[in-house]
Scaffold this motif. Structure first.
Motif, mmCIF file in Angstrom:
data_model
loop_
_atom_site.group_PDB
_atom_site.id
_atom_site.type_symbol
_atom_site.label_atom_id
_atom_site.label_comp_id
_atom_site.label_asym_id
_atom_site.label_seq_id
_atom_site.Cartn_x
_atom_site.Cartn_y
_atom_site.Cartn_z
ATOM 1 N N VAL A 88 0.836 -1.208 0.000
ATOM 2 C CA VAL A 88 0.000 0.000 0.000
ATOM 3 C C VAL A 88 0.868 1.254 0.000
ATOM 4 C CG1 VAL A 88 -1.648 1.336 1.373
ATOM 5 C CG2 VAL A 88 -2.013 -1.106 1.022
ATOM 6 N N VAL A 89 1.878 1.290 0.841
ATOM 7 C CA VAL A 89 2.774 2.450 0.884
ATOM 8 C C VAL A 89 3.501 2.594 -0.456
ATOM 9 C CG1 VAL A 89 4.847 3.399 1.966
ATOM 10 C CG2 VAL A 89 3.026 2.460 3.386
ATOM 11 N N GLY A 90 3.930 1.488 -1.023
ATOM 12 C CA GLY A 90 4.610 1.535 -2.323
ATOM 13 C C GLY A 90 3.715 2.105 -3.414
ATOM 14 N N LEU A 91 2.442 1.683 -3.435
ATOM 15 C CA LEU A 91 1.502 2.214 -4.433
ATOM 16 C C LEU A 91 1.284 3.709 -4.245
ATOM 17 C CD1 LEU A 91 -1.139 -0.659 -4.603
ATOM 18 C CD2 LEU A 91 0.466 0.042 -6.389
ATOM 19 N N MET A 92 1.205 4.142 -3.006
ATOM 20 C CA MET A 92 1.023 5.569 -2.743
ATOM 21 C C MET A 92 2.232 6.368 -3.222
ATOM 22 S SD MET A 92 -0.866 5.337 0.978
ATOM 23 C CE MET A 92 -0.558 7.029 1.364
ATOM 24 N N VAL A 93 3.424 5.858 -2.993
ATOM 25 C CA VAL A 93 4.645 6.530 -3.440
ATOM 26 C C VAL A 93 4.674 6.619 -4.966
ATOM 27 C CG1 VAL A 93 7.166 6.319 -3.563
ATOM 28 C CG2 VAL A 93 5.987 5.991 -1.378
ATOM 29 N N VAL A 94 4.322 5.537 -5.631
ATOM 30 C CA VAL A 94 4.293 5.539 -7.107
ATOM 31 C C VAL A 94 3.294 6.574 -7.626
ATOM 32 C CG1 VAL A 94 3.626 4.159 -9.123
ATOM 33 C CG2 VAL A 94 5.116 3.185 -7.376
ATOM 34 N N MET A 95 2.113 6.651 -6.999
ATOM 35 C CA MET A 95 1.108 7.628 -7.439
ATOM 36 C C MET A 95 1.611 9.059 -7.260
ATOM 37 S SD MET A 95 -2.383 5.776 -6.096
ATOM 38 C CE MET A 95 -3.330 7.253 -6.244
ATOM 39 N N ASN A 140 2.219 11.772 -10.321
ATOM 40 C CA ASN A 140 1.551 13.074 -10.344
ATOM 41 C C ASN A 140 2.551 14.219 -10.385
ATOM 42 O OD1 ASN A 140 -1.044 12.052 -10.389
ATOM 43 N ND2 ASN A 140 -1.243 12.041 -8.170
ATOM 44 N N VAL A 141 3.631 14.121 -9.626
ATOM 45 C CA VAL A 141 4.656 15.161 -9.642
ATOM 46 C C VAL A 141 5.334 15.215 -11.009
ATOM 47 C CG1 VAL A 141 6.900 15.834 -8.673
ATOM 48 C CG2 VAL A 141 5.027 15.164 -7.155
ATOM 49 N N ALA A 142 5.580 14.057 -11.616
ATOM 50 C CA ALA A 142 6.210 14.018 -12.938
ATOM 51 C C ALA A 142 5.303 14.666 -13.983
ATOM 52 C CB ALA A 142 6.538 12.584 -13.333
ATOM 53 N N GLU A 143 3.992 14.377 -13.946
ATOM 54 C CA GLU A 143 3.072 14.994 -14.906
ATOM 55 C C GLU A 143 2.987 16.499 -14.684
ATOM 56 O OE1 GLU A 143 -1.492 14.677 -16.633
ATOM 57 O OE2 GLU A 143 -0.951 13.539 -14.842
ATOM 58 N N TRP A 144 2.915 16.924 -13.445
ATOM 59 C CA TRP A 144 2.877 18.348 -13.121
ATOM 60 C C TRP A 144 4.130 19.047 -13.657
ATOM 61 C CZ3 TRP A 144 6.077 21.223 -9.806
ATOM 62 C CH2 TRP A 144 5.611 22.503 -9.490
ATOM 63 N N SER A 145 5.273 18.402 -13.472
ATOM 64 C CA SER A 145 6.543 18.966 -13.938
ATOM 65 C C SER A 145 6.594 19.039 -15.462
ATOM 66 C CB SER A 145 7.691 18.113 -13.399
ATOM 67 O OG SER A 145 8.919 18.705 -13.669
ATOM 68 N N ARG A 146 6.136 17.963 -16.144
ATOM 69 C CA ARG A 146 6.114 17.974 -17.624
ATOM 70 C C ARG A 146 5.191 19.079 -18.134
ATOM 71 N NH1 ARG A 146 5.929 12.433 -16.976
ATOM 72 N NH2 ARG A 146 3.675 12.429 -17.252
#
Length: 112
Positions: free
Chosen positions: A18-25, A29-35
């Motif tokens: 669960v923590v891993g999935l949250m980190v990936v999400m 989101n940060v990568a899309e925001w940055s792009r």
């Protein structure tokens, strides 16, 4: 005894998953925001060719709706963008106008 041993493995494994999935999400989101921030702001004539909405709910009873519109450019290319709630009801299929966007971020639509 065997059940207890399985629980000792299962509970921590689920926590890590669960923590891993949250980190990936968060990273996605940060990568899309940055792009999007690195993309140029563009304006192009377009037609609204489709709309859709996605309903979601939370485990605590809350929820909401995410709105999307598909725009077709004069070249025939299409782009689906997530719409802010305030703009979702203002667009109708067949509307033509000037689409303003930045990467995958909807900035506005001026109907003609």
């Amino acid at each position: 005894m065997m059940l207890f041993n399985l629980m000792e493995i299962f509970v921590p494994a689920m926590f890590v998953l669960v923590v891993g999935l949250m980190v990936v999400m968060v990273i996605r989101n940060v990568a899309e925001w940055s792009r999007n921030n690195a993309s140029p702001r563009l304006s192009s004539p377009a037609t609204v060719v489709g709309k859709r909405e996605r309903h979601y709910s939370h485990h605590n009873g809350g929820g909401g709706t995410t709105y999307y519109a598909t725009f077709q450019f004069e070249s025939g290319d299409r782009l689906e963008l997530r719409l802010p709630d305030r703009d979702a009801g203002l667009l109708a299929e067949g509307d033509r106008g000037m689409l303003h966007f930045q990467g995958t971020r909807f900035l506005g639509f001026e109907r003609q």
